[in-house]
Scaffold this motif. Structure first.
Motif, short mmCIF file in Angstrom:
data_model
loop_
_atom_site.label_atom_id
_atom_site.label_comp_id
_atom_site.label_asym_id
_atom_site.label_seq_id
_atom_site.Cartn_x
_atom_site.Cartn_y
_atom_site.Cartn_z
N PRO A 114 36.05 48.85 51.07
CA PRO A 114 37.07 47.66 50.89
C PRO A 114 35.69 46.44 50.91
CG PRO A 114 38.22 48.81 52.32
CD PRO A 114 36.71 50.07 52.45
N ALA A 115 34.86 46.65 52.45
CA ALA A 115 34.21 44.82 52.20
C ALA A 115 33.52 44.46 50.96
CB ALA A 115 33.23 44.96 53.42
N ASP A 116 32.85 46.19 50.76
CA ASP A 116 32.12 45.76 48.96
C ASP A 116 32.77 44.90 48.23
OD1 ASP A 116 29.86 46.39 51.09
OD2 ASP A 116 30.58 48.48 50.14
N TYR A 117 34.00 45.69 48.07
CA TYR A 117 34.78 44.81 47.06
C TYR A 117 35.30 43.39 47.40
CZ TYR A 117 34.99 49.81 44.98
OH TYR A 117 34.68 50.91 44.36
N GLU A 118 35.45 43.57 48.80
CA GLU A 118 36.32 42.01 49.46
C GLU A 118 34.72 41.11 48.82
OE1 GLU A 118 39.18 40.74 50.21
OE2 GLU A 118 37.69 38.83 49.61
N THR A 120 32.23 41.27 46.61
CA THR A 120 32.41 41.01 44.98
C THR A 120 32.78 40.32 44.72
OG1 THR A 120 31.70 43.56 44.95
CG2 THR A 120 32.42 42.96 42.84
N LYS A 121 34.09 40.62 44.62
CA LYS A 121 35.54 39.50 44.51
C LYS A 121 34.71 38.09 44.53
CE LYS A 121 39.76 38.76 45.04
NZ LYS A 121 40.97 39.57 46.39
N GLN A 122 34.97 37.61 46.31
CA GLN A 122 34.06 36.46 46.15
C GLN A 122 32.87 36.24 45.52
OE1 GLN A 122 32.78 36.65 50.32
NE2 GLN A 122 35.37 36.55 51.25
N ALA A 123 31.51 36.72 45.03
CA ALA A 123 30.70 36.36 44.99
C ALA A 123 31.31 36.41 43.35
CB ALA A 123 29.67 37.74 44.56
N GLU A 125 34.23 35.41 42.00
CA GLU A 125 35.16 33.20 42.30
C GLU A 125 33.92 32.29 42.79
OE1 GLU A 125 38.03 34.49 45.12
OE2 GLU A 125 39.05 36.27 43.92
N PHE A 126 33.14 32.69 43.37
CA PHE A 126 32.16 31.46 43.82
C PHE A 126 31.66 30.94 42.22
CE2 PHE A 126 27.59 30.10 45.26
CZ PHE A 126 28.45 28.44 45.62
N THR A 127 31.18 32.07 41.46
CA THR A 127 30.09 31.76 40.12
C THR A 127 31.30 31.86 39.04
OG1 THR A 127 30.00 34.29 39.34
CG2 THR A 127 27.88 32.57 41.25
N ASP A 128 32.20 31.96 39.36
CA ASP A 128 33.23 31.67 37.84
C ASP A 128 33.23 33.10 37.00
OD1 ASP A 128 35.78 30.15 37.05
OD2 ASP A 128 34.20 29.02 35.77
N VAL A 129 33.26 34.18 37.25
CA VAL A 129 33.24 35.16 36.74
C VAL A 129 34.35 35.85 36.54
CG1 VAL A 129 30.69 34.36 35.83
CG2 VAL A 129 31.27 36.41 37.68
N ALA A 130 35.52 35.69 37.25
CA ALA A 130 36.95 36.77 38.26
C ALA A 130 37.15 36.89 36.46
CB ALA A 130 37.29 35.72 39.02
N CYS A 155 26.11 38.71 45.95
CA CYS A 155 26.48 40.02 46.86
C CYS A 155 25.15 40.90 47.55
CB CYS A 155 26.77 41.09 45.57
SG CYS A 155 28.65 41.41 45.88
N GLN A 156 24.39 40.42 46.88
CA GLN A 156 23.00 40.89 48.69
C GLN A 156 23.18 40.57 49.29
OE1 GLN A 156 20.15 41.19 44.70
NE2 GLN A 156 18.80 42.11 46.46
N GLN A 157 23.47 39.44 49.67
CA GLN A 157 23.63 38.84 51.19
C GLN A 157 22.01 38.45 51.41
OE1 GLN A 157 26.47 40.89 53.43
NE2 GLN A 157 27.27 39.09 53.73
#
Lengths: 263, 337
Positions: A114-118, A120-123, A125-130, A155-157
């Motif tokens: 779940p953390a990885d999906y989260e 991904t979602k944040q990334a 949204e950040f780059t506006d491709v959601a 996402c690679q942090q």
């Protein structure tokens, strides 16, 4: 803190010496932009930092650890790379592509939690491709694709992001959007940004330190004001450049001068 | 995007279960039908060893059809998976052991080993493996520029086709000049045939299972290889290790099946392609899908090869080529548009 330090780096492909005696330090939190004429080794120096350029002579340290001692996986947890282009023969979806950024943090089969999906979602949204999550990569425009790759890098942090001409084929609005994203990452998360760019004005406005590379050698390293002078640019690029202060603020503005305007 | 915890695992389980049921059904069909007639009613009695079945039929099913079904499933799975891996390694949807000449090379190795009287359990497969690695190296050298990362798509196919044709000629040449009864079956080697197998050779196929496991464990790195070697390296993949492990594992398992089945073409093209359309490019789904689906496909093709001719049977390679070659042409046509 030093993010990347390079000492006496030499690299050659066959008999061609691509990089010669490069020494530099990139500080943590720098927006470090590499400029220079075509074929002077800008991309190669980026690849060397990413550990994919092949054999070299000299010392490279990434966050205090020798590059040669890092496994690809270890390196990928610290450095993310945004390449000039991505092959699209087997196109994954946007979400799948971004999720791949988690790879260096996952086990063998790469089962995402779940953390990885989260993340991904944040990334996204950040780059506006959601809104593009389920689209395939080959169905996107150049600007959208570039933002997807940047989302993957986020996402690679990593602590450091390397970008190879990320704005090369984009319109001015998209160029600024990408550059602003990088500036935001640097300010909010203290990431170190290292970028190869041909756009001297973007380099002047965003970079806090520039490396001017010429014929595989360091010509100069310093602030935009110090590096982007008419004399420096004419010496390395071999064409007349007019440099004045940008009306936006205390940064230089560079205009290459066409023949017909020369007096 | 799904928000639940492990969609990959759920998708994997659902897919594997469905395809296993289909594989089992086709295996039952293959066991039930043969030259001696249909045995739909008896098949369960025989399988579960219940009383009331004809011992003769039981012998036919256990001694003749059963090993053949196992062989068909293993060969189909291996070739489909081999195609999938080559396609990922070379980033080319047209790559496949047969088209690249890898199968042909291992057949040459196997025939030479047989002519020298080597053991069918060790000598022949090893010679076949050397043959396959040799042709693979030749095709890769022919199609690559300065380094292996710059493989030219067109030269790869052209090189593969020519190496394959050359291998066919060498196979016919070797068999023509030999008197030994061992390798007399030219058609077996050129068109692929599953009828030369017997129960005692089943253990050879066990060696393939570890290859399947190794490849499955590398399915995530294979995904990343589809992005190109540099991108894969940026994401933490040790590209050299993964590339060569996959190459050698795949060549090994393909060599093992070629020794038993001869040259069966296009399975490695059709199956991965169909599943890629259905499932997308994720190898964590594609690897199990190709193993189970490839097995099913070849069981069905073999069933057709056994039952279509009114008398005797035809080499199964004819069926797979009849289906596969048009699909190959279609893919080539689409790739060039």
């Amino acid at each position: 803190m030093i993010a990347i330090s390079i000492a006496n780096l030499y690299l050659s492909y066959g008999r061609v010496n691509v990089l010669q005696d490069i020494s530099l330090e990139i500080r943590s939190g720098d927006f470090f932009i590499i400029i220079g004429p075509n074929g002077t080794g800008k991309t190669t120096i980026l690849k060397t930092m990413a550990g994919v350029a092949g054999k070299f002579r000299g010392e490279i340290e990434v966050i205090g650890k020798k590059l040669a001692a890092c496994s690809p996986r270890e390196l990928a947890r610290v450095i993310a790379v945004v390449p000039q282009q991505m092959p699209l023969d087997f196109p994954f979806t946007v979400a799948e592509t971004i999720l791949m950024g988690r790879s260096p943090h996952l086990g063998m089969l790469g089962l995402e939690g779940p953390a990885d999906y989260e993340l991904t979602k944040q990334a996204m949204e950040f780059t506006d491709v959601a809104h593009l999550a389920d689209r395939r990569l080959d169905q996107l425009s150049g600007g959208e694709r570039q933002r997807v790759i940047i989302a993957r890098a986020i996402c690679q942090q990593p602590k450091i992001i390397l970008l190879d001409e990320p704005t090369a084929s984009l319109d001015p609005a998209h160029q600024i959007k990408i550059m602003d994203l990088m500036e935001q990452l640097r300010q909010d998360q203290g990431m170190t940004i290292v970028m190869v760019s041909h756009d001297l004005n973007l380099a002047a406005m965003y970079g806090n330190r520039l490396l001017l590379l010429n014929n595989g050698k360091v010509d100069m390293i310093g602030s935009p004001q110090a590096v982007l002078t008419g004399a420096n640019l004419e010496r390395t690029y071999g064409c007349t450049m007019q440099v004045e202060e940008n009306i936006l603020g205390n940064v230089p503005r560079v205009t290459p001068v066409p023949n017909k305007f020369k007096t | 995007m799904q928000s639940d915890s492990r969609p990959v695992i759920r998708k994997f389980l659902r897919l594997s279960l469905t395809l296993t049921v289909i594989l089992a059904a086709s295996a039952l069909l293959g066991l039930s039908i043969g030259s001696s007639g249909h045995n739909f009613t008896e098949i369960f009695d025989i399988l579960f060893n219940r009383a009331g079945h004809d011992p003769m039929t039981a012998t036919i099913i256990w001694q003749i059809r059963f090993p053949r079904i196992i062989l068909a499933a293993t060969v189909g799975a291996t070739l489909a998976l081999g195609g999938l891996v080559f396609q990922a390694l070379l980033r080319n949807a047209l790559a496949e052991p047969y088209i690249l000449g890898v199968s042909g090379g291992s057949a040459i190795g196997a025939i030479i080993a047989m002519l020298f009287g080597l053991s069918p359990f060790f000598g022949v497969p090893i010679a076949a493996f050397i043959g396959s690695m040799g042709t693979l190296a030749l095709v890769l050298v022919l199609s690559s520029g300065r380094s292996l990362s710059t493989i030219n798509k067109d030269s790869l196919l052209l090189g593969g086709v020519m190496v394959n044709a050359f291998c066919g000629a060498v196979i016919m040449f070797l068999i023509s000049i030999t008197q030994t009864t061992q390798v007399r079956q030219i058609l077996f080697w050129l068109m692929g045939d599953l009828s030369m197998f017997s129960v005692d050779k089943l253990p050879i196929l066990f060696a393939i299972i570890p290859c399947f496991i190794i490849i499955f464990l590398m399915s995530r790195p294979m995904n990343l290889l589809l992005l190109g070697k540099e991108n894969a390296a940026h994401l933490g993949i040790n590209v050299q290790v993964i590339f060569y492990t996959l190459l050698i594992t795949t060549s090994l398992m393909v060599s093992l099946v070629v020794c038993q089945s001869g040259l069966i073409g296009f399975v490695g093209l059709v199956i991965p392609h169909i599943f890629r359309i259905m499932l997308g490019p994720d190898h964590r789904q594609l690897v199990p899908a190709c193993i189970l689906g490839g097995g099913t496909y070849l069981i069905i093709c073999d069933l057709l090869a056994r039952t279509l001719p009114t008398e005797g049977e035809m080499p199964v390679g004819i069926i797979t080529a009849l289906i596969g070659a048009p699909i190959f042409i279609f893919l080539l046509w689409r790739a060039n548009r």
